[in-house]
Design an enzyme around this catalytic site. Structure first.
Site, short mmCIF file in Angstrom:
data_model
loop_
_atom_site.label_atom_id
_atom_site.label_comp_id
_atom_site.label_asym_id
_atom_site.label_seq_id
_atom_site.Cartn_x
_atom_site.Cartn_y
_atom_site.Cartn_z
N CYS A 81 75.53 70.04 70.73
CA CYS A 81 74.51 70.01 71.78
C CYS A 81 75.16 70.08 73.17
CB CYS A 81 73.71 68.73 71.64
SG CYS A 81 74.65 67.28 72.14
N CYS A 120 78.46 62.31 70.31
CA CYS A 120 78.98 63.58 70.85
C CYS A 120 80.33 63.34 71.52
CB CYS A 120 78.01 64.17 71.87
SG CYS A 120 76.29 64.17 71.37
N CYS A 147 76.99 69.54 59.35
CA CYS A 147 75.76 69.17 60.06
C CYS A 147 75.68 69.84 61.43
CB CYS A 147 75.62 67.66 60.17
SG CYS A 147 76.68 66.91 61.37
N ASP A 181 77.71 69.64 64.14
CA ASP A 181 78.43 69.06 65.26
C ASP A 181 79.91 69.12 64.92
OD1 ASP A 181 75.90 68.42 66.06
OD2 ASP A 181 76.08 66.29 65.65
#
Ligand code: FES
Length: 127
Positions: free
Chosen positions: A57, A101, A32, A34
């Site tokens: 991100c 994250c 995905c 990440d």
């Protein structure tokens, strides 16, 4: 994005591979997008150096960068006690949608510790 996150995103620390790493661990999900690879230089169960490569991100970049700073110099056991919440607190908080994250660093560290222990079992000279 708060100023502290922005500062770490714009000037990330330790985001590089490590040729002489003792062990590597991964976190997140490359499927995905990440994903991190965490590199550790370890001596006598102490993390001398930590670095990482990140796909994610700006929050992933900032939180992973902070995490490499937080675990350097700590024993593996102590480093494993550092949570995503502590990383988020250090960065003065994260938006709800960005909490995940901050979890990739601790996840990659658990994976690296597992790999380290397995290597020691299989390679007695590392003990
Ligand atoms: Fe998924 Fe930050 S790594 S939104």
């Amino acid at each position: 994005m708060n100023e502290k996150v922005k500062a770490y995103f714009k000037n990330p620390r330790n985001l590089e591979s490590m040729a002489d790493a003792t062990v590597k661990g991964t976190g997140g999900d490359p499927g995905c997008g990440d994903y991190i690879e965490l590199y550790l230089k370890i001596e006598h169960d102490v993390i001398l150096k930590a670095s990482a490569m990140v796909a994610g991100c700006p929050y992933a970049i900032a939180t992973t960068s902070v995490f490499t700073e937080m675990i350097a110099g700590k024993s593996l056991d102590d480093a494993m006690m550092i949570s995503g919440d502590e990383v988020a607190d250090f960065l003065d908080g994260l938006p709800e949608t960005k909490i995940h994250c901050s979890l990739m660093g601790p996840e990659a560290l658990r994976n690296a510790a597992h790999n380290y222990i397995m290597a020691r079992i299989c390679t007695p000279s590392m003990a």
